[in-house]
Design a protein around this motif. Structure first.
Motif, PDB file in Angstrom:
ATOM      1  N   GLY A 168       0.932  -1.301  -0.032  1.00  0.00           N
ATOM      2  CA  GLY A 168       0.075   0.095   0.008  1.00  0.00           C
ATOM      3  C   GLY A 168       0.772   1.285  -0.155  1.00  0.00           C
ATOM      4  O   GLY A 168       2.111   1.283   0.084  1.00  0.00           O
ATOM      5  N   PRO A 169       0.298   2.262  -0.169  1.00  0.00           N
ATOM      6  CA  PRO A 169       1.223   3.746  -0.188  1.00  0.00           C
ATOM      7  C   PRO A 169       1.462   3.808   0.987  1.00  0.00           C
ATOM      8  O   PRO A 169       0.896   3.676   2.152  1.00  0.00           O
ATOM      9  N   ASP A 170       2.755   4.605   1.007  1.00  0.00           N
ATOM     10  CA  ASP A 170       3.256   5.069   2.107  1.00  0.00           C
ATOM     11  C   ASP A 170       2.841   6.353   2.608  1.00  0.00           C
ATOM     12  O   ASP A 170       3.186   7.324   1.660  1.00  0.00           O
ATOM     13  N   PRO A 171       2.011   6.753   3.505  1.00  0.00           N
ATOM     14  CA  PRO A 171       1.673   8.208   3.498  1.00  0.00           C
ATOM     15  C   PRO A 171       2.848   9.179   4.025  1.00  0.00           C
ATOM     16  O   PRO A 171       2.786  10.522   3.438  1.00  0.00           O
ATOM     17  N   LEU A 172       3.839   8.733   4.583  1.00  0.00           N
ATOM     18  CA  LEU A 172       4.915   9.748   4.823  1.00  0.00           C
ATOM     19  C   LEU A 172       5.640  10.108   3.455  1.00  0.00           C
ATOM     20  O   LEU A 172       5.969  11.361   3.315  1.00  0.00           O
ATOM     21  N   ARG A 173       5.674   9.135   2.453  1.00  0.00           N
ATOM     22  CA  ARG A 173       6.276   9.633   1.112  1.00  0.00           C
ATOM     23  C   ARG A 173       5.378  10.423   0.326  1.00  0.00           C
ATOM     24  O   ARG A 173       5.778  11.441  -0.131  1.00  0.00           O
ATOM     25  N   GLU A 174       4.180  10.296   0.423  1.00  0.00           N
ATOM     26  CA  GLU A 174       3.274  10.948  -0.191  1.00  0.00           C
ATOM     27  C   GLU A 174       3.192  12.352   0.404  1.00  0.00           C
ATOM     28  O   GLU A 174       2.713  13.260  -0.280  1.00  0.00           O
ATOM     29  N   ALA A 175       3.230  12.463   1.736  1.00  0.00           N
ATOM     30  CA  ALA A 175       3.269  13.581   2.506  1.00  0.00           C
ATOM     31  C   ALA A 175       4.490  14.436   1.744  1.00  0.00           C
ATOM     32  O   ALA A 175       4.240  15.833   1.628  1.00  0.00           O
ATOM     33  N   THR A 176       5.623  13.988   1.944  1.00  0.00           N
ATOM     34  CA  THR A 176       6.821  14.796   1.521  1.00  0.00           C
ATOM     35  C   THR A 176       6.872  15.144   0.079  1.00  0.00           C
ATOM     36  O   THR A 176       7.048  16.286  -0.112  1.00  0.00           O
ATOM     37  N   THR A 177       6.045  14.375  -0.666  1.00  0.00           N
ATOM     38  CA  THR A 177       5.958  14.754  -2.147  1.00  0.00           C
ATOM     39  C   THR A 177       4.941  15.878  -2.332  1.00  0.00           C
ATOM     40  O   THR A 177       5.359  16.968  -3.079  1.00  0.00           O
ATOM     41  N   ALA A 178       3.824  15.917  -1.644  1.00  0.00           N
ATOM     42  CA  ALA A 178       2.833  16.986  -1.641  1.00  0.00           C
ATOM     43  C   ALA A 178       3.498  18.099  -1.118  1.00  0.00           C
ATOM     44  O   ALA A 178       3.338  19.350  -1.425  1.00  0.00           O
ATOM     45  N   TYR A 179       4.181  17.984  -0.083  1.00  0.00           N
ATOM     46  CA  TYR A 179       4.900  19.205   0.657  1.00  0.00           C
ATOM     47  C   TYR A 179       5.996  19.944  -0.335  1.00  0.00           C
ATOM     48  O   TYR A 179       5.987  21.096  -0.257  1.00  0.00           O
ATOM     49  N   GLY A 180       6.716  19.130  -1.050  1.00  0.00           N
ATOM     50  CA  GLY A 180       7.547  19.588  -1.929  1.00  0.00           C
ATOM     51  C   GLY A 180       6.981  20.265  -3.130  1.00  0.00           C
ATOM     52  O   GLY A 180       7.546  21.202  -3.553  1.00  0.00           O
ATOM     53  N   LYS A 181       5.725  19.912  -3.219  1.00  0.00           N
ATOM     54  CA  LYS A 181       4.899  20.743  -4.356  1.00  0.00           C
ATOM     55  C   LYS A 181       4.205  21.914  -3.852  1.00  0.00           C
ATOM     56  O   LYS A 181       3.558  22.531  -4.728  1.00  0.00           O
ATOM     57  N   GLY A 182       4.278  22.019  -2.625  1.00  0.00           N
ATOM     58  CA  GLY A 182       3.752  23.438  -2.024  1.00  0.00           C
ATOM     59  C   GLY A 182       2.351  22.879  -1.412  1.00  0.00           C
ATOM     60  O   GLY A 182       1.609  24.107  -1.079  1.00  0.00           O
ATOM     61  N   ASP A 183       1.795  21.852  -1.763  1.00  0.00           N
ATOM     62  CA  ASP A 183       0.578  21.499  -1.231  1.00  0.00           C
ATOM     63  C   ASP A 183       0.361  21.420   0.324  1.00  0.00           C
ATOM     64  O   ASP A 183       0.362  20.203   0.645  1.00  0.00           O
ATOM     65  N   THR A 184       0.479  22.246   0.951  1.00  0.00           N
ATOM     66  CA  THR A 184       0.721  22.165   2.672  1.00  0.00           C
ATOM     67  C   THR A 184      -0.550  21.584   3.390  1.00  0.00           C
ATOM     68  O   THR A 184      -0.475  20.793   4.181  1.00  0.00           O
ATOM     69  N   ALA A 185      -1.641  21.774   2.546  1.00  0.00           N
ATOM     70  CA  ALA A 185      -2.898  21.186   3.259  1.00  0.00           C
ATOM     71  C   ALA A 185      -3.025  19.844   3.119  1.00  0.00           C
ATOM     72  O   ALA A 185      -3.433  19.081   4.081  1.00  0.00           O
ATOM     73  N   ARG A 186      -2.860  19.329   2.018  1.00  0.00           N
ATOM     74  CA  ARG A 186      -2.674  17.611   1.744  1.00  0.00           C
ATOM     75  C   ARG A 186      -1.570  16.955   2.609  1.00  0.00           C
ATOM     76  O   ARG A 186      -1.787  16.165   3.044  1.00  0.00           O
ATOM     77  N   ALA A 187      -0.527  17.811   2.518  1.00  0.00           N
ATOM     78  CA  ALA A 187       0.692  17.382   2.984  1.00  0.00           C
ATOM     79  C   ALA A 187       0.411  17.181   4.724  1.00  0.00           C
ATOM     80  O   ALA A 187       0.732  16.169   5.364  1.00  0.00           O
ATOM     81  N   PHE A 188      -0.096  17.907   5.092  1.00  0.00           N
ATOM     82  CA  PHE A 188      -0.351  18.184   6.534  1.00  0.00           C
ATOM     83  C   PHE A 188      -1.273  16.931   7.009  1.00  0.00           C
ATOM     84  O   PHE A 188      -0.977  16.265   7.807  1.00  0.00           O
TER      85      PHE A 188
END
Length: 385
Positions: free
Chosen positions: A194-214
């Protein structure tokens, strides 16, 4: 016919422990009791299996005659136990043995596995009742009949064939060993599935999507309760949103998990700079550079903290003793820019910071220029003093 409730009787006896663990009130004793009840249910499943040899069914309830590995192997060989459930029970059994022999408190993972195994086993037994009569199509000859059921015994059994008693246990032992190995592999695969939420979060954070990243960092903190990584990034997001109390809370939790994480000390230093506590910030940055001498953000923060504390000579000494690659990096992205928390603009007649002229505003970093994250994950967002 097979009675699922009779099979589940041991689990029914520990429902209180399951509820306590589910609500965060149970402990190691509950995990051990659930593990023992789950094994008793599995043994009853084998005892009630109409396709199992009679001698095996008669011995199924005895751990001495049918060890746990053999029990799992026999149930898996007859497709009576899903691999995921077998892997869950194997992990639960290992946790219970550890708690029973070594003592200590149950970990969050122990509790999670115990509740999941109890729920999964109950659902599996209730949804997969044995519909066939208790017959042994393999070992019972056509002219052999079942022993008449005794009034005192509600569960019919076969006569024990002589050939079955003499059968070597070697095939079962080999099969059990193979199934135990398969169960261990399944546990490892399930953990990585399954997807790793930490990996997905850091990807979203790097793209500037802080709401989804949080939101994903919150999921990652629940999925990895011993990891400080989610707290590090949530602290940055809180600080970016100018919520210092929440940022400080995340940093405290992160430092409890990883007291030697240089990034956490660095982030706490910048939070202290935000609050006007430059001397305390300098202590945090100093700790960070001792933990990781390649952390450019920590070196730049230490320089800034000394300057804001009125100690420019010490700031210059920091730059002089920083590693060559860090000095080069700080020279290209100045520590006195907004990227690294800008010091005040030098007043006329005062000594300017290196690279500026008295009375001139400091250079600003290009839009989107982030301080490097020396741990190889995503870059941190701009740090505003």
């Amino acid at each position: 016919m097979h009675d699922p409730e009779n099979t589940l009787k041991p689990l029914r006896g520990v429902e209180g422990d399951v509820i306590a663990l589910r609500t965060g009130q149970g402990g190691a004793g509950g995990v051990v009791r659930i593990a023992r009840a789950a094994e008793s249910v599995l043994r009853r499943m084998l005892r009630d299996d109409p396709t199992a040899p009679v001698d095996l069914r008669l011995r199924a309830l005895s751990p001495d005659d049918v060890p746990t590995g053999t029990l799992l192997a026999e149930l898996r060989r007859r497709d009576r136990l899903p691999m995921e459930l077998a892997a869950s029970f194997h992990e639960l059994s290992a946790a219970a043995n550890r708690l029973a022999t070594e003592g200590g408190d149950a970990t969050p993972r122990d509790v999670e596995v115990a509740v999941a195994a109890a729920d999964g086993l109950e659902q599996h037994v209730l949804s997969n009742p044995y519909e066939a009569r208790l017959e042994d199509p393999v070992l019972t000859p056509r002219d052999e009949t079942l022993i008449p059921q005794s009034p005192e015994d509600p569960e019919p059994v076969h006569a024990v064939p002589t050939a079955g008693r003499m059968r070597s246990p070697l095939p079962w032992v080999l099969g059990a060993a193979g199934l135990v190995i398969a169960a261990l592999l399944a546990v490892l695969l399930l953990r990585g599935r399954g997807p790793d939420p930490l990996r997905e979060a850091t990807t979203a954070y790097g793209k500037g999507d802080t709401a989804r990243a949080f939101a994903l960092f919150l999921d990652a903190a629940r999925a990895h309760p011993k990891s400080a990584e989610p707290h590090y990034y949530m602290a940055q997001i809180y600080r970016l949103k100018r919520r210092p109390q929440e940022a400080a809370r995340e940093l405290r939790e992160g430092l409890q998990l990883a007291p030697d994480d240089a990034r956490l000390h660095t982030e706490l230093g910048y939070l202290m700079l935000d609050q006007g506590s430059a001397p305390q910030a300098a202590e945090r940055f100093n700790t960070a550079v001792h933990l990781d001498s390649s952390n450019a953000r920590a070196w730049a923060g230490l320089m800034t903290a000394f300057r804001r504390s009125g100690r420019p000579a010490e700031a210059d000494r920091v730059l002089a003793r920083a590693p060559v690659e860090v000095r080069s990096l700080i020279s290209s992205v100045r520590a006195d820019t907004a990227t690294y928390a800008a010091p005040a603009v030098p007043a006329p007649g005062t000594v300017a910071a290196p690279g500026t002229q008295p009375g001139m505003a400091p250079q600003t970093a290009p839009a989107g220029t982030y301080p490097p994250d020396t741990f190889g994950t995503v870059a941190a967002p701009p740090l505003q003093p």
